[in-house]
Scaffold this active site. Structure first.
Site, mmCIF file in Angstrom:
data_model
loop_
_atom_site.group_PDB
_atom_site.id
_atom_site.type_symbol
_atom_site.label_atom_id
_atom_site.label_comp_id
_atom_site.label_asym_id
_atom_site.label_seq_id
_atom_site.Cartn_x
_atom_site.Cartn_y
_atom_site.Cartn_z
ATOM 1 N N LYS A 1 0.762 -1.034 0.103
ATOM 2 C CA LYS A 1 0.000 0.113 0.040
ATOM 3 C C LYS A 1 0.753 1.284 0.118
ATOM 4 C CE LYS A 1 -4.062 1.940 2.646
ATOM 5 N NZ LYS A 1 -4.916 1.574 4.044
ATOM 6 N N SER B 1 -9.578 1.202 3.166
ATOM 7 C CA SER B 1 -8.833 2.151 2.270
ATOM 8 C C SER B 1 -7.866 1.290 1.686
ATOM 9 C CB SER B 1 -7.993 3.269 3.143
ATOM 10 O OG SER B 1 -7.292 2.907 3.910
ATOM 11 N N SER C 1 -9.382 -1.198 7.480
ATOM 12 C CA SER C 1 -9.091 -0.719 5.979
ATOM 13 C C SER C 1 -8.420 -1.880 5.351
ATOM 14 C CB SER C 1 -8.122 0.445 6.202
ATOM 15 O OG SER C 1 -8.648 1.661 6.198
#
Lengths: 545, 516
Positions: free
Chosen positions: A76, A171, A195
């Site tokens: 990420k 996310s 997330s």
């Protein structure tokens, strides 16, 4: 090969069925073909190929570094990567190239993993859809699965195909999409309120949030320091355990990591029976907003445990309903503080205004952050004002303690793991998702996942079935703090049962008739548009042999 | 940035105890009101504020002043409080900056063990209660030399609290009397230092140095005045005083300014002031933004700092992982107040002499070494060390360690004096020779210069006789009844003997001759 699990492809590498470079090239080519998913912000092709070359040498010399050697992974874009741009999907950090690796990234590289690239997210991980970053929304690979397409066609209200695509959740949506679309075998997400687990559920993956303190946060650009943990996205539980084994352990650079020795590596035993196990079902998680499909799967899962001899108890987590508002205060306060360093002086974006330092700060931050980030900074600073601190921040901390104690009480009553939904429903189309604002969405979507972060507990989302629409649905297991291995062991048992038992019993039998892999990993009959249909056709054939 | 700092917050008149000095002028349009919390929190405890009474003019009320100090002292450590980068004086700007010091995103603070030990040691030396558990907080403000936008400090639960320090104030006609006073220490906290801003007004630029390793002391003084018996007055804060002399000047100025202001019907504003070194006055800093809210918040990346003592130390604890207060207590050196008392007891010296011995770095050790090696009386040694030796040092602006005279040399010299081998005047002469660093021992100097006392009475009588003959006028004066005239003769004889003769013996011989 691309549709296999990490464990399987690792075996293939060891047996020489494929070389790291071949594997890397296959993944890179798929990354290009699935560019429209917007899963990656940066594809580190050169780095990956070089790493693959080195891995290949090691394999040739019989000096493999272990299970992760030669395995393509994605990270990420809120983990610092030395020499590779790290943006947090924000204008503020566009062009920022960290001079160091986050501890978890370094550990993956030390184990020989190949870094394919940095994945998309909501700006600074603030969101639950992976729709609010400067690089645009991430598209859920399941949007292009055959089943889903067919279902949509049957719907007369369905508009043109292109607007029907689904969000990944977030996310860590980029990481979830990357694994789900077979462009890598594992990805790092971060998990502050769900997330990692949320997009895992929406993308049909295993999404694991370790205990707070088990895995280093050093190098993870923080959202809420006291709740953030690096998360792991994989296609099956064993894969998550392999990655966790590589990442877990104390880090001198993160004073919140614990020193107590934990069994390493995280080899998961196969549970023969669950008769000594006690599963807790938190009654407060049965809320009106929960879709009937998820609710039904949840109860089926509970039945499954019971029918296999486990004790299934209803438990109460009475302070659950306060978790969202409590999280809001604590999250925004830490955000306000953490974002203070982005002033345009040393790194990242800087505006052109130079009449005064203050004016430069203000304009830089105005230009650098999106509305969501600015909104949270403003709220957080309000809560931290001297006159508000006691009324908001201190109260929220007290509520947080109550929420954490709820879990302690549940576990003290004899429960080993809790079983809950991960999300309210399957993934929704983008156009529907953006009807609500980010804050409302985050509040709704984090409802089952967030309390876990307040308590620092380990939790994992496991894909259980496909919905009527042909979309994956996940359920969540929550364990005692630092009982990550026990949690994953139970999850692994469940994962196995889901294939054999739930499928037969389930009313949606037709969906489960497909092979195991297709259910736990990703849509193996996914038709990622015409250009890669062929490739996936081959994969499917291979898998079903 | 991130140089480890200890912050003492004390209150009352106490500015004699800060030990470190150093000085670089650094930033300050910086934030205001930093100490509003502690001074307010303290006021309820101030049953008997330590007062400094100004001399009342006729028909006026007495004024009392209350002074609280926030003292920033840098910890002597090899690396910074929260990062592994070095602390080194006068290193090139920004050469000792870790990723954490530069506040790169994702970096985390790691507490320096040595700094914690230093804080505990300071707490023990200042009679504080050491908190077994203390916490770290973030203090937020935007400033170019604060790259994280916040500073990590210990606002809510600091490492040590409720201490005291006893010190002496010189009083009496010759300032020779020392009156002991006690100042209360509210708290000691570990605090990350900010960076340093260098303002270039000409090019309207500010340069930032994140090294922040300057071996310095920095004091903010909070000052108010009131009439005894009435509530405390509104306080002002004079920021960034970096020498003890300026601190004293600033406080004295500010007290007088407040009194004048109030007596002329004005009012005191709760404001931040700076001290103008050249003009010797304080001036309002006129912060544009008004009162700053630091939005304190717990530092989430540092767990509570837990300290142990012998009773709470967990069995089998790794000594590298825990800090034992009792163990640190054992390593404490003798504290100055104890040393002073011992000097007074053991050597019968005056309290003020003990202060002087301790206030000069290395002087006490020098003194003790001389004492060890000489047969001379301690009082003699004290007098020589404090008057002659220290006098020479001061005159040439030397530190004790730079002295050309070693303790052994002085001890030998004092032995010669003690055994009456030389006169004290000759001793001074020898000392002066020693100071020239010619590598000679006192014994060598004495024999080379023939400075031994004249033992030959006959020769001395001869000398006295010829001196009287050479100065009939003086002899006449004496005989006319001016007894002081004899001193002139004694002086002349001594000079003729190059100070080698005992003045008492000369006097005796002269008196005998005059009366015969």
């Amino acid at each position: 090969m691309l549709g296999r699990t990490l464990q399987e492809v690792s075996a293939a590498l060891k047996q020489g069925q494929i070389t790291p470079t071949e594997l890397c090239q296959k993944c890179l080519s798929l990354i290009k073909k699935t560019k429209f998913l917007n899963a990656y912000i940066t594809v580190s092709e050169e780095v990956a190929l070089k790493q693959a070359e080195e891995s290949e040498k090691r394999y040739k010399n019989g000096q493999s570094l272990g299970d992760l050697d030669g395995i393509p992974v994605a990270v990420k874009d809120n983990f610092s990567t030395s020499g590779i741009e790290t943006t947090c999907a924000s204008n503020m950090l566009k062009g920022y190239i960290p001079p160091y690796n986050a501890t978890v990234v370094q550990k993956l590289l030390d184990q020989g993993a190949l870094l394919m690239g940095k994945t998309n997210l909501d700006e600074f991980a603030m969101g639950s859809g992976s729709t609010d970053g400067i690089f645009g929304p991430v598209k859920n690979p399941w949007s292009y699965s055959k089943q889903y397409r067919e279902k949509r066609k049957q719907n007369p209200h369905s508009k043109n195909e292109d607007s029907d695509w689904l969000i990944t959740g977030g996310s860590s949506g980029g990481s979830a999409a990357a694994v789900s679309a077979f462009t890598c075998y594992a990805a790092l997400g971060s998990d502050t309120g769900g997330s990692t687990r949320n997009p895992a559920a929406h993308c049909g993956l295993v999404g694991f949030k370790p205990s707070y303190g088990l895995v280093s946060r050093h190098g993870l650009i923080p959202l809420v320091n006291s709740m953030d943990v690096p998360g792991i996205l994989t296609r099956c539980v064993d894969d998550a355990a392999i990655v966790l084994g590589a990442l877990a352990g104390p880090d001198p650079k993160d004073s919140t990591t614990v020193h107590d020795p934990i069994n390493k590596p995280f080899m998961l035993p196969s549970l023969a029976d669950v008769s000594k196990l006690c599963i807790g079902i938190p009654k407060e998680y049965l809320i009106p907003e929960l879709s009937s499909e998820v609710r039904s799967l949840w109860s089926k899962a509970a039945d499954l445990f019971e029918s296999e001899g486990a004790k299934v108890l209803e438990v109460s987590l009475p302070h659950t309903s306060y978790s969202i508002v409590c999280y809001h205060v604590l999250c925004t306060s830490e955000v306000a503080s953490n974002m203070a360093r982005f002033d345009g002086l040393q790194y990242g974006h800087r505006c052109d205004i130079n009449v005064s330092t203050e004016a430069m700060y203000a304009a830089t931050r105005r230009e650098g952050f999106n509305d969501v980030v600015r909104g949270r900074i403003l709220s957080g600073n309000f809560f931290l004002l001297k006159e508000n601190y006691e009324n908001y921040f201190v109260k929220a901390q007290k509520v947080r303690r109550l929420i954490a104690n709820d879990f302690v009480n549940a576990f003290n009553s004899g429960v080993d793991v809790l079983l809950t939904p991960t999300t309210l429903s399957e993934a929704v189309p983008y156009l529907e998702f953006i009807k609500e604002d980010n804050r409302t969405r985050s509040a709704q979507d984090d409802i089952f996942t967030q309390a876990v972060n307040m308590a620092g507990l380990p939790a994992v989302s496991i894909p259980v079935a496909l919905s009527n629409q042909g979309l994956p649905i996940g359920l969540q297991f929550i364990g005692r703090a630092f009982c990550d291995q026990q949690l994953l062991t139970v999850a692994k048992w469940f994962e196995k049962q889901v294939m054999h038992v739930l499928c037969k019993k389930g009313e949606k039998e037709k969906h489960y008739k497909r092979k195991k892999k297709s259910l736990v990993t990703s849509p193996s009959d996914i038709t990622l548009r015409n250009n890669i249909e062929e490739l996936h056709g081959q994969n499917t054939k291979k898998e079903i042999k | 940035m991130a140089a480890p700092m200890l912050r003492w917050v004390g209150r009352g008149r106490l500015w004699t105890f800060a030990r470190v000095d150093g000085g670089s002028c650094h930033r300050r349009e910086a934030p205001t009101g930093s100490t509003s919390n502690w001074i307010r929190g303290q006021s309820s405890v101030a049953q008997q504020p330590l007062c400094m009474t100004q001399k009342p003019r006729k028909g006026e009320h007495k004024w009392a002043a209350v002074v609280g100090l926030e003292i920033h002292a840098q910890i002597s450590s090899n690396s910074k409080l929260f990062s592994g980068s070095q602390v080194r004086f006068s290193a090139p700007p920004n050469s000792l900056v870790s990723f954490f010091d530069a506040s790169l995103p994702g970096t985390l603070p790691v507490l320096n063990r040595r700094c914690v030990e230093a804080a505990v040691m300071t707490g023990l030396a200042l009679n504080c209660h050491i908190n077994k558990k203390s916490l770290f907080d973030r203090k937020h403000y935007f400033y170019a030399d604060l790259p994280a936008g916040y500073q990590i400090t210990q606002q809510r639960l600091p490492i040590a609290v409720n201490g005291s320090l006893t010190y002496g104030v010189c009083a009496g006609k010759k300032q020779s009397q020392v009156i002991p006073k006690t100042v209360r220490i509210k708290q000691i906290q570990l605090e990350q230092d900010s960076g340093k801003s260098l303002h270039d007004d000409l090019r309207s630029q500010t340069l930032i140095d994140l090294n922040r390793a300057e071996g310095q002391l920095r004091v903010d003084a909070n000052i108010s005045v009131h009439h005894p018996g009435e509530p405390l007055g509104v306080r002002t804060e004079v920021k960034n005083l970096n020498s003890i002399r300026f601190l004293a000047k600033a406080i004295d100025y500010e007290i007088q300014r407040q009194i004048n202001e109030l007596e002329n019907g004005g009012e005191i504003l709760n404001e931040t002031r700076s001290f103008h070194y050249q003009l010797g006055c304080t001036m309002s800093m006129r912060d544009k933004e008004g009162k700053q809210d630091y939005r304190f918040m717990p530092e989430p990346n540092l767990p509570p700092l837990v300290l142990y003592d012998a009773t709470s130390l967990p069995a089998g604890a790794d000594p590298q992982q825990v800090i034992n207060i009792d163990q640190i207590r054992e390593t404490l050196p003798e504290l100055p107040s104890v040393t002073r008392e011992r000097l007074v007891q053991q050597y019968g010296m005056l309290l003020e002499h003990s202060f002087t011995l301790l206030n000069e770095v290395g002087l006490l050790e020098f003194f003790q070494n001389v004492i060890k090696e000489t047969r001379a009386e301690p009082k003699k040694v004290t007098s020589w060390v404090l008057n002659t030796f220290l006098g020479y040092l001061k005159q040439q602006n030397l530190a004790v360690s730079e002295s050309p005279v070693t303790p052994s040399a002085l001890a030998e010299l004092l032995d010669l004096l003690d055994s009456r081998t030389i006169s004290s005047a000759a001793a001074k002469q020898v000392f002066e020779e020693l100071w020239k660093r010619e590598g000679k021992t006192p014994g060598q100097i004495v024999s080379e210069k023939q400075l031994e006392l004249m033992e030959d009475r006959g020769a001395l009588e001869q000398l006295c006789h010829s001196m009287m003959e050479a100065h009939p006028q003086v002899v006449m004066d004496l005989k006319k009844g001016n007894p002081r005239a004899i001193n002139k003769l004694i002086g002349l004889v001594r000079k003729a003997t190059q100070s080698r003769a005992d003045p008492a013996m000369i006097k005796e011989i002269l008196e005998k001759k005059l009366s015969s």
